[in-house]
Enzyme design. Sequence first.
Site, PDB file in Angstrom:
ATOM      1  N   ARG A 281       0.843  -1.182   0.000  1.00 43.46           N
ATOM      2  CA  ARG A 281       0.000   0.000   0.000  1.00 43.46           C
ATOM      3  C   ARG A 281       0.886   1.241   0.000  1.00 43.46           C
ATOM      4  O   ARG A 281       1.959   1.265   0.626  1.00 43.46           O
ATOM      5  CB  ARG A 281      -0.875  -0.009   1.248  1.00 43.46           C
ATOM      6  CG  ARG A 281      -1.886   1.135   1.374  1.00 43.46           C
ATOM      7  CD  ARG A 281      -2.981   1.008   0.373  1.00 43.46           C
ATOM      8  NE  ARG A 281      -4.200   1.731   0.795  1.00 43.46           N
ATOM      9  CZ  ARG A 281      -5.085   2.224  -0.044  1.00 43.46           C
ATOM     10  NH1 ARG A 281      -4.911   2.081  -1.350  1.00 43.46           N
ATOM     11  NH2 ARG A 281      -6.168   2.829   0.395  1.00 43.46           N
TER      12      ARG A 281
ATOM     13  N   THR B 128     -10.199   0.021  -9.213  1.00 41.68           N
ATOM     14  CA  THR B 128      -9.136  -0.858  -8.733  1.00 41.68           C
ATOM     15  C   THR B 128      -9.116  -2.040  -9.680  1.00 41.68           C
ATOM     16  O   THR B 128      -9.971  -2.140 -10.550  1.00 41.68           O
ATOM     17  CB  THR B 128      -9.473  -1.299  -7.289  1.00 41.68           C
ATOM     18  OG1 THR B 128      -9.632  -0.122  -6.488  1.00 41.68           O
ATOM     19  CG2 THR B 128      -8.406  -2.163  -6.666  1.00 41.68           C
TER      20      THR B 128
ATOM     21  N   SER C  21      -7.800   0.825   3.380  1.00 36.91           N
ATOM     22  CA  SER C  21      -8.297   0.342   2.099  1.00 36.91           C
ATOM     23  C   SER C  21      -9.419  -0.656   2.312  1.00 36.91           C
ATOM     24  O   SER C  21      -9.545  -1.255   3.386  1.00 36.91           O
ATOM     25  CB  SER C  21      -7.160  -0.335   1.324  1.00 36.91           C
ATOM     26  OG  SER C  21      -7.652  -1.026   0.189  1.00 36.91           O
TER      27      SER C  21
ATOM     28  N   GLY D 172     -13.992  -0.005  -4.866  1.00 38.69           N
ATOM     29  CA  GLY D 172     -14.091   0.852  -3.691  1.00 38.69           C
ATOM     30  C   GLY D 172     -14.624   0.070  -2.505  1.00 38.69           C
ATOM     31  O   GLY D 172     -14.251  -1.076  -2.272  1.00 38.69           O
TER      32      GLY D 172
END
Length: 570
Positions: free
Chosen positions: A105, A379, A450, A472
């Site tokens: 991340r 994503t 996240s 999301g």
Amino acid sequence: MRQCSLPGIAAAALLAVPAVAPAQSPPPAQPKAAVEAPRGMVVSASAIASDVGRNVLAAGGNAVDAAIATGFALAVTYPTAGNIGGGGFMVIRFPDGRATTIDFREKAPAASSPTMFTDSTGNYSSRIHHNSHKSVGVPGTVAGFALAHQKYGKAKWNGLVGPSATLADTGFIVPTGLAASLAGVRTKLSTDSGSLAAYYKAGQPYSAGDRLVLGDLGKTLGRIRDQGRDGFYKGTTAQLIAAEMRRGGGLITEADLVAYQAAERAAVRGTFNGYDIISMPPPSSGGVAMIEMLNILEGMDLKAMGHNSPQYVHSLVESMRRAFRDRALYLGDPDFTQPPIAKLTSKTYAKELRATIDPNKASPSSPADVAQGYESDETTHYSVVDKDGMAVSVTYTLEAGYGLGAVVDGAGFLLNNEMGDFNGKPGLTDSTGLIGTTPNIAQPGKRMLSSMTPTIVARDGKLVAVVGSPGGRTIINTVLEVVLNLTAFDMPVQDAVNAPRLHHQWLPNTVTVERVGFSEATLDALRAKGHVVRVGGQQGTAHSIAIDPKTGKRLGAADPRDRDAGASGH
């Protein structure tokens, strides 16, 4: 063996909102069966990238090698979310049942602060938070792949990056989904000269069938191929990133890049009806929230309710409501906070929460409890299984589609705007979706929270499935529903992926369902229980792999919601 998913809405064309985007076209045709292969399988959002990973498996590489190669290829062929300028998570399960995770991340630069997203008057600024160079986190993808390769890879590094460098240098044929996606984001990307030069010809979108050459990206990938992680975090590429930050008023320095480190973390584990659930721990909230929901639902007879029946949907929504509330209250970067993972994933706590659910009435969701902030849908997820049964589940992102929309001049890759996943301002929590709770406030070196939920399912020591999704905050619920389809309803993997989905995230207090798959009678029954129901578009793209328990074959299920996706096996 390869299957491309059939036409539908490209993931990049979906609106970046916390729930499901409105449908813009008829639903895609759905493949009825997964692609079968006897040894290895890769399923991703890009059939081209899946082939790159499959070739690594066929040449003797393991699942980690193939995951790395696929990830670099997606940075070329799936620019909406595939990246070297972003970050994400990798979950690995070894053939003997051991598991681990790689956290790559992004991190906040050293110059970050809790109030960095405020303007000169001290007021919160959404533009600074999401659409400025201050929204760029220190990228983690290259470091994460390098760490995974160092510890668990088998093939030579240059053979994993080389195909993608060549793909960028020589170009690739633009597929239909990418062509539609680039046309749809032209306004965003045209504000940056580097993006306009890289992804458009004479200012116009590429058409399907055109050849797209990404020369600067090829050079950057070449440096990574030849120098490893130093080819990105030091030298020419690092200098180009720092120069871009100075030009745009961003915070990342060459020192931030050198200091970045990916982290190996213990997987978060749970059980559901005899299945072992292996997923990502914080700073991803996905694994903890999904296991909390599975624990709540384990005490209910879901199969007797019927798949996507009013009572089943009500039960899902009430478990989602409670897990998302806990997500906002407790979860953040474990290097800065102490999230109560053991409690949140315990069967005892789930029993307490289950007792608060009224089977006939929706629970309230109040902004006074907590609100959820923004997190983009854009994503991408991919799944890999090799001939020995090693499984890898990877979800990574640039945050918004195409990230900030800015290409690093001379380096050819898109920057993330991942700092937007930090809370906007300490104490700023309201019903519009802003949240100001402490665990996810920006601090130097901190990773932002996240929802990514790369997951592996096993039973009795044997691999069952590899699952994940973009979307999301809908990610957690999409993965939950695919896992339930496989474990509670015994669906074939392609049916489990194709099945209609729904989402609830505590606030806004709305149940969003996909347009196709829920009858009006079901929706009316939910409204009668007090739920606010919204019919939306498509939710997630859960590119998954299952293992046939009888033959051991790898069954690759590309999600038809992603039109360029493909399953590629050998």
